[in-house]
Scaffold this motif. Structure first.
Motif, PDB file in Angstrom:
ATOM      1  N   LEU A   1       0.951  -1.378   0.136  1.00  0.00           N
ATOM      2  CA  LEU A   1      -0.083   0.022  -0.029  1.00  0.00           C
ATOM      3  C   LEU A   1       0.635   1.201   0.219  1.00  0.00           C
ATOM      4  O   LEU A   1       0.418   2.421  -0.252  1.00  0.00           O
ATOM      5  CB  LEU A   1      -0.823  -0.091   1.292  1.00  0.00           C
ATOM      6  N   ARG A   2       2.232   1.310   0.311  1.00  0.00           N
ATOM      7  CA  ARG A   2       3.141   2.277   0.344  1.00  0.00           C
ATOM      8  C   ARG A   2       4.253   1.618  -0.298  1.00  0.00           C
ATOM      9  O   ARG A   2       4.644   0.639  -0.305  1.00  0.00           O
ATOM     10  CB  ARG A   2       3.480   2.800   1.803  1.00  0.00           C
TER      11      ARG A   2
ATOM     12  N   GLY B   1       1.062  -0.922   4.788  1.00  0.00           N
ATOM     13  CA  GLY B   1       0.174   0.237   5.240  1.00  0.00           C
ATOM     14  C   GLY B   1      -0.541   0.269   6.657  1.00  0.00           C
ATOM     15  O   GLY B   1      -1.107   0.834   6.956  1.00  0.00           O
ATOM     16  N   LEU B   2       0.161  -0.492   7.780  1.00  0.00           N
ATOM     17  CA  LEU B   2      -0.091  -0.439   8.763  1.00  0.00           C
ATOM     18  C   LEU B   2       0.515   0.933   9.326  1.00  0.00           C
ATOM     19  O   LEU B   2       1.299   1.575   8.923  1.00  0.00           O
ATOM     20  CB  LEU B   2       0.778  -1.376   9.682  1.00  0.00           C
ATOM     21  N   PRO B   3      -0.298   1.227  10.692  1.00  0.00           N
ATOM     22  CA  PRO B   3      -0.114   2.664  11.151  1.00  0.00           C
ATOM     23  C   PRO B   3       1.432   2.729  11.647  1.00  0.00           C
ATOM     24  O   PRO B   3       2.053   1.867  12.331  1.00  0.00           O
ATOM     25  CB  PRO B   3      -1.040   2.745  12.413  1.00  0.00           C
ATOM     26  N   LEU B   4       1.900   3.813  11.464  1.00  0.00           N
ATOM     27  CA  LEU B   4       3.089   4.391  12.036  1.00  0.00           C
ATOM     28  C   LEU B   4       2.901   5.596  12.882  1.00  0.00           C
ATOM     29  O   LEU B   4       1.997   6.084  12.792  1.00  0.00           O
ATOM     30  CB  LEU B   4       4.242   4.814  10.749  1.00  0.00           C
ATOM     31  N   VAL B   5       3.961   5.499  13.904  1.00  0.00           N
ATOM     32  CA  VAL B   5       3.846   6.672  15.000  1.00  0.00           C
ATOM     33  C   VAL B   5       4.540   7.822  14.505  1.00  0.00           C
ATOM     34  O   VAL B   5       6.006   7.642  14.174  1.00  0.00           O
ATOM     35  CB  VAL B   5       4.135   6.181  16.263  1.00  0.00           C
TER      36      VAL B   5
ATOM     37  N   SER C   1      -0.844   8.040   4.796  1.00  0.00           N
ATOM     38  CA  SER C   1      -1.840   7.457   5.372  1.00  0.00           C
ATOM     39  C   SER C   1      -1.466   6.383   6.513  1.00  0.00           C
ATOM     40  O   SER C   1      -0.560   6.099   6.785  1.00  0.00           O
ATOM     41  CB  SER C   1      -2.595   6.923   4.165  1.00  0.00           C
ATOM     42  N   ASN C   2      -2.605   6.747   7.478  1.00  0.00           N
ATOM     43  CA  ASN C   2      -2.709   5.545   8.532  1.00  0.00           C
ATOM     44  C   ASN C   2      -1.344   5.865   9.340  1.00  0.00           C
ATOM     45  O   ASN C   2      -0.583   4.928   9.392  1.00  0.00           O
ATOM     46  CB  ASN C   2      -3.005   4.273   7.726  1.00  0.00           C
ATOM     47  N   TYR C   3      -1.410   6.607  10.169  1.00  0.00           N
ATOM     48  CA  TYR C   3      -0.529   6.898  11.259  1.00  0.00           C
ATOM     49  C   TYR C   3      -1.141   7.486  12.459  1.00  0.00           C
ATOM     50  O   TYR C   3      -2.232   7.608  12.532  1.00  0.00           O
ATOM     51  CB  TYR C   3       0.715   7.959  10.673  1.00  0.00           C
ATOM     52  N   ASP C   4      -0.367   7.224  13.545  1.00  0.00           N
ATOM     53  CA  ASP C   4      -0.698   7.274  14.779  1.00  0.00           C
ATOM     54  C   ASP C   4       0.179   8.657  15.321  1.00  0.00           C
ATOM     55  O   ASP C   4       1.261   8.766  15.135  1.00  0.00           O
ATOM     56  CB  ASP C   4      -0.818   6.389  15.800  1.00  0.00           C
ATOM     57  N   LEU C   5      -0.505   9.354  16.316  1.00  0.00           N
ATOM     58  CA  LEU C   5       0.422  10.351  17.092  1.00  0.00           C
ATOM     59  C   LEU C   5       0.642   9.728  18.435  1.00  0.00           C
ATOM     60  O   LEU C   5      -0.156   8.677  18.941  1.00  0.00           O
ATOM     61  CB  LEU C   5      -0.831  11.726  17.479  1.00  0.00           C
TER      62      LEU C   5
END
Length: 170
Positions: A27-28, A71-75, A165-169
């Motif tokens: 996805l990326r 595409g899993l979330p990255l921080v 896309s798809n990140y966390d803080l």
């Protein structure tokens, strides 16, 4: 002018293979400079963790590449970080780096979810020898500016929504 696909065909950038499973979709995209590809292939496998991570730096990078490509979330700020633009030094705007416990990969986002890594080093060396600004302004910005990419060559600014896309803080 060219796209990353054209530059890949010319060998000026290489697409990184995250070795996803057959049932996973990429996805990326992650591209690397020939210099970074050489560092990943020769230096990275010889490194040990300076910060007591149970995974060696090569395994940290492989794990990161898998999370990134799938595409899993990255921080934000922990796994990818932006250099703040400086009015006195505009060269280097849009430069980001990806982070693991022990390594830093410096580059830029060409398009959303498409990162081009230029140079890598250990977190220890970057911090000890204050290498961050040189990698930003010299290595990444010059490499990017020298590529005959179609405009815009990069996503400017500091907003993580613009580049990933798809990140966390934290």
């Amino acid at each position: 002018m060219a796209t990353l696909a054209h530059l890949e065909a010319d060998g000026r950038v290489l697409k990184y293979d995250a070795a996803l499973e057959d049932d996973e979709q990429e996805l990326r995209l992650l591209y690397v400079s020939p210099t970074l590809a050489e560092w990943i292939g020769t230096t990275l496998p010889t490194l040990i963790s300076d910060l007591n991570d149970p995974l060696p730096p090569l395994d940290q990078f492989d794990a990161y590449g898998h999370v990134y490509a799938s595409g899993l979330p990255l921080v934000f700020d922990r796994q990818f970080k932006v250099f703040q633009p400086r009015a006195v030094e505009p060269l280097g705007d849009g430069v980001w780096y990806i982070k693991t416990t022990d390594i830093r990969i410096f580059g830029w986002f060409w398009r959303r979810d498409v990162f081009v890594g230029v140079v890598g080093d250990t977190a220890y060396r970057c911090k000890t020898y204050n290498l961050y600004q040189g990698y930003r302004s010299v290595n990444v910005a010059r490499f990017r500016d020298d590529l005959p990419l179609d405009e815009p060559k990069f996503i400017p600014g500091t907003n993580p929504d613009d580049v990933l896309s798809n990140y966390d803080l934290p």
